[in-house]
Motif scaffolding. Structure first.
Motif, PDB file in Angstrom:
ATOM      1  N   GLU A  92      -4.765   2.889  13.062  1.00  0.00           N
ATOM      2  CA  GLU A  92      -4.079   1.758  12.441  1.00  0.00           C
ATOM      3  C   GLU A  92      -4.288   1.801  10.927  1.00  0.00           C
ATOM      4  OE1 GLU A  92      -4.006  -3.162  12.711  1.00  0.00           O
ATOM      5  OE2 GLU A  92      -5.520  -2.003  13.789  1.00  0.00           O
ATOM      6  N   THR A  93      -3.191   1.623  10.168  1.00  0.00           N
ATOM      7  CA  THR A  93      -3.252   1.648   8.704  1.00  0.00           C
ATOM      8  C   THR A  93      -2.328   0.576   8.129  1.00  0.00           C
ATOM      9  OG1 THR A  93      -1.438   3.268   8.547  1.00  0.00           O
ATOM     10  CG2 THR A  93      -3.689   4.149   8.651  1.00  0.00           C
ATOM     11  N   GLU A  94      -2.540   0.295   6.840  1.00  0.00           N
ATOM     12  CA  GLU A  94      -1.621  -0.569   6.088  1.00  0.00           C
ATOM     13  C   GLU A  94      -1.365   0.064   4.731  1.00  0.00           C
ATOM     14  OE1 GLU A  94      -2.718  -5.048   7.780  1.00  0.00           O
ATOM     15  OE2 GLU A  94      -3.364  -4.450   5.768  1.00  0.00           O
ATOM     16  N   ALA A  95      -0.122  -0.022   4.271  1.00  0.00           N
ATOM     17  CA  ALA A  95       0.253   0.524   2.966  1.00  0.00           C
ATOM     18  C   ALA A  95       0.288  -0.583   1.918  1.00  0.00           C
ATOM     19  CB  ALA A  95       1.620   1.201   3.054  1.00  0.00           C
ATOM     20  N   TYR A  96      -0.297  -0.312   0.755  1.00  0.00           N
ATOM     21  CA  TYR A  96      -0.258  -1.221  -0.394  1.00  0.00           C
ATOM     22  C   TYR A  96       0.334  -0.450  -1.563  1.00  0.00           C
ATOM     23  CZ  TYR A  96      -2.840  -4.533   2.372  1.00  0.00           C
ATOM     24  OH  TYR A  96      -3.188  -5.417   3.369  1.00  0.00           O
ATOM     25  N   LEU A  97       1.524  -0.880  -2.015  1.00  0.00           N
ATOM     26  CA  LEU A  97       2.394  -0.031  -2.807  1.00  0.00           C
ATOM     27  C   LEU A  97       2.150  -0.021  -4.304  1.00  0.00           C
ATOM     28  CD1 LEU A  97       5.746  -0.719  -0.929  1.00  0.00           C
ATOM     29  CD2 LEU A  97       3.910   0.896  -0.385  1.00  0.00           C
ATOM     30  N   GLY A  98       1.185  -0.768  -4.783  1.00  0.00           N
ATOM     31  CA  GLY A  98       0.929  -0.743  -6.219  1.00  0.00           C
ATOM     32  C   GLY A  98       1.528  -1.933  -6.936  1.00  0.00           C
ATOM     33  N   GLY A  99       1.979  -1.708  -8.182  1.00  0.00           N
ATOM     34  CA  GLY A  99       2.387  -2.779  -9.074  1.00  0.00           C
ATOM     35  C   GLY A  99       3.348  -3.798  -8.514  1.00  0.00           C
ATOM     36  N   GLU A 100       4.374  -3.367  -7.796  1.00  0.00           N
ATOM     37  CA  GLU A 100       5.380  -4.283  -7.282  1.00  0.00           C
ATOM     38  C   GLU A 100       4.898  -5.098  -6.088  1.00  0.00           C
ATOM     39  OE1 GLU A 100       8.720  -2.408  -5.383  1.00  0.00           O
ATOM     40  OE2 GLU A 100       7.500  -0.702  -4.747  1.00  0.00           O
ATOM     41  N   GLU A 102       2.960  -7.639  -4.177  1.00  0.00           N
ATOM     42  CA  GLU A 102       2.217  -8.865  -4.467  1.00  0.00           C
ATOM     43  C   GLU A 102       0.927  -8.981  -3.667  1.00  0.00           C
ATOM     44  OE1 GLU A 102       2.711 -11.436  -6.706  1.00  0.00           O
ATOM     45  OE2 GLU A 102       4.141 -10.028  -7.585  1.00  0.00           O
ATOM     46  N   ALA A 103       0.786  -8.207  -2.592  1.00  0.00           N
ATOM     47  CA  ALA A 103      -0.424  -8.259  -1.768  1.00  0.00           C
ATOM     48  C   ALA A 103      -1.442  -7.198  -2.173  1.00  0.00           C
ATOM     49  CB  ALA A 103      -0.063  -8.088  -0.296  1.00  0.00           C
ATOM     50  N   SER A 104      -1.085  -6.373  -3.148  1.00  0.00           N
ATOM     51  CA  SER A 104      -1.962  -5.283  -3.554  1.00  0.00           C
ATOM     52  C   SER A 104      -2.947  -5.742  -4.625  1.00  0.00           C
ATOM     53  CB  SER A 104      -1.132  -4.120  -4.100  1.00  0.00           C
ATOM     54  OG  SER A 104      -1.965  -3.102  -4.605  1.00  0.00           O
ATOM     55  N   HIS A 105      -4.132  -5.152  -4.640  1.00  0.00           N
ATOM     56  CA  HIS A 105      -5.113  -5.444  -5.683  1.00  0.00           C
ATOM     57  C   HIS A 105      -4.660  -4.920  -7.040  1.00  0.00           C
ATOM     58  CE1 HIS A 105      -8.721  -5.877  -2.661  1.00  0.00           C
ATOM     59  NE2 HIS A 105      -7.797  -6.804  -2.524  1.00  0.00           N
ATOM     60  N   SER A 106      -3.637  -4.077  -7.030  1.00  0.00           N
ATOM     61  CA  SER A 106      -3.123  -3.516  -8.284  1.00  0.00           C
ATOM     62  C   SER A 106      -1.766  -4.124  -8.653  1.00  0.00           C
ATOM     63  CB  SER A 106      -2.993  -1.995  -8.165  1.00  0.00           C
ATOM     64  OG  SER A 106      -2.146  -1.653  -7.078  1.00  0.00           O
ATOM     65  N   LYS A 107      -1.453  -5.297  -8.121  1.00  0.00           N
ATOM     66  CA  LYS A 107      -0.153  -5.913  -8.414  1.00  0.00           C
ATOM     67  C   LYS A 107       0.016  -6.092  -9.920  1.00  0.00           C
ATOM     68  CE  LYS A 107      -1.738 -10.700  -7.875  1.00  0.00           C
ATOM     69  NZ  LYS A 107      -1.522 -11.976  -7.142  1.00  0.00           N
ATOM     70  N   GLY A 108       1.251  -5.889 -10.354  1.00  0.00           N
ATOM     71  CA  GLY A 108       1.538  -5.984 -11.781  1.00  0.00           C
ATOM     72  C   GLY A 108       1.090  -4.771 -12.558  1.00  0.00           C
ATOM     73  N   GLN A 142       0.099   8.890  -3.636  1.00  0.00           N
ATOM     74  CA  GLN A 142       0.997   8.976  -4.784  1.00  0.00           C
ATOM     75  C   GLN A 142       1.429   7.563  -5.163  1.00  0.00           C
ATOM     76  OE1 GLN A 142       4.416  11.392  -3.975  1.00  0.00           O
ATOM     77  NE2 GLN A 142       3.305  13.320  -4.060  1.00  0.00           N
ATOM     78  N   GLY A 143       1.787   7.397  -6.429  1.00  0.00           N
ATOM     79  CA  GLY A 143       2.237   6.082  -6.880  1.00  0.00           C
ATOM     80  C   GLY A 143       1.135   5.366  -7.636  1.00  0.00           C
ATOM     81  N   GLU A 144       1.470   4.796  -8.768  1.00  0.00           N
ATOM     82  CA  GLU A 144       0.489   4.132  -9.618  1.00  0.00           C
ATOM     83  C   GLU A 144      -0.124   2.936  -8.905  1.00  0.00           C
ATOM     84  OE1 GLU A 144      -1.218   4.378 -13.595  1.00  0.00           O
ATOM     85  OE2 GLU A 144      -0.021   5.685 -12.331  1.00  0.00           O
ATOM     86  N   GLY A 145      -1.406   3.003  -8.623  1.00  0.00           N
ATOM     87  CA  GLY A 145      -2.102   1.889  -7.997  1.00  0.00           C
ATOM     88  C   GLY A 145      -1.839   1.724  -6.515  1.00  0.00           C
ATOM     89  N   ALA A 146      -1.296   2.731  -5.867  1.00  0.00           N
ATOM     90  CA  ALA A 146      -0.964   2.641  -4.436  1.00  0.00           C
ATOM     91  C   ALA A 146      -2.089   3.224  -3.582  1.00  0.00           C
ATOM     92  CB  ALA A 146       0.340   3.384  -4.151  1.00  0.00           C
ATOM     93  N   ALA A 147      -2.321   2.604  -2.424  1.00  0.00           N
ATOM     94  CA  ALA A 147      -3.393   3.069  -1.538  1.00  0.00           C
ATOM     95  C   ALA A 147      -3.134   2.599  -0.119  1.00  0.00           C
ATOM     96  CB  ALA A 147      -4.751   2.561  -2.024  1.00  0.00           C
ATOM     97  N   VAL A 148      -3.791   3.255   0.834  1.00  0.00           N
ATOM     98  CA  VAL A 148      -3.644   2.950   2.259  1.00  0.00           C
ATOM     99  C   VAL A 148      -4.963   2.398   2.798  1.00  0.00           C
ATOM    100  CG1 VAL A 148      -3.173   3.895   4.553  1.00  0.00           C
ATOM    101  CG2 VAL A 148      -1.923   4.763   2.558  1.00  0.00           C
TER     102      VAL A 148
END
Length: 273
Positions: A92-100, A102-108, A142-148
């Motif tokens: 089980e995983t979840e994707a957090y996409l970076g700047g865009e 809103e649920a990511s620690h790297s939002k904005g 890949q992707g600025e501030g993106a992580a799984v």
């Protein structure tokens, strides 16, 4: 009859003088290659261990959603200071996409001391603390501030050690944990593998205490449930984004989305079981 007995005696003498060890099918299957049979192993572990080469940088260097799906079925390995190895299959995983996102620690796109690992090369661990007690572990993509986020594992080897580590973090007398309870959640996973803030910013392709190896019989699209992430209800439209992925029918998954599974079955994404 005398001749048969003579032939049998010759055959027995030949076998006894052979340098080959006796064949013990069950023993060879259940004994680790290092001779230490103390850690409890899953019935799936023997198959998995054949595929033991470390996953390299090119595997992690893919877009976040792609990596979140690709991690399903791969094996996370943690080597403890005493040399014991804990193996678990990612389910089980979840994707957090970076700047865009809103649920990511790297939002904005904001980079801080806390989330720096999310901006590092793919395959870097991002470990953060929640409630001031528990830890969660992510893998940069890949992707600025993106992580799984790694949400759940199916334990394969070292289950007794996992129980020890989980018990050490629980207060008061408790019942022994069942296998499916060891790693069925992001904080439980970290407890069971002894992962804490000291693992933040470590590189999975180079670290000696934690890495990944390829899984065996990796899942196809029909085996993967795609649904919303957990615990981000106040993030507007991002709370409804289908960015959580898990293996259908796997009892080690933290939370099953039965509604989505019925909808996917109805649209032919996979057959009902």
């Amino acid at each position: 009859m005398p001749r048969k007995r003579k032939l049998f005696a010759q055959l027995s003498a030949l076998q006894s003088s052979s340098s080959l060890p006796p064949f013990d099918a069950l023993g060879n299957l259940n004994t680790p290659s290092d001779g230490d049979s103390s850690p409890k192993s899953s019935k799936y572990f023997v198959t998995e261990k054949k595929n033991s080469s470390r996953l390299e940088a090119d595997f992690f260097s893919q877009p976040c959603v792609s990596l979140a799906k690709s991690l399903l079925g791969q094996i996370l390995v943690r080597r403890l200071p005493d040399g014991r190895e804990l193996w678990g299959r990612i389910v089980e995983t979840e994707a957090y996409l970076g700047g865009e996102d809103e649920a990511s620690h790297s939002k904005g796109g904001k980079q801080t001391q806390r989330n720096a690992a999310m901006f590092m090369r793919p395959g870097t661990l991002y470990v953060y603390q929640i409630y001031g007690i528990y830890f969660c572990v992510n893998v940069s993509s890949q992707g600025e501030g993106a992580a799984v986020l790694l949400r759940s594992l199916e334990p394969l080897q070292g289950l007794d050690a996992m129980r020890e580590l989980r018990s050490a973090s629980r207060k008061g007398p408790t019942k022994p944990l069942k296998d499916w309870q060891l790693c069925n959640g992001p904080s439980k996973l970290c407890q069971a593998l002894g992962i804490d803030k000291a693992f933040d910013q470590r590189d999975l392709t180079q670290d000696a205490a934690i890495w990944m190896v390829p899984g065996h019989n990796l899942p196809g699209e029909q085996d993967v449930v795609v649904t919303t992430r957990i615990g981000i209800g106040n993030r507007g439209e991002w709370a409804q984004k289908p960015l959580r992925f898990y293996l259908r029918g796997n009892k080690f998954v933290s939370i099953v989305d039965k509604k989505i599974e019925r909808e996917m079955a109805a649209t032919g994404h996979f057959s009902c079981s």
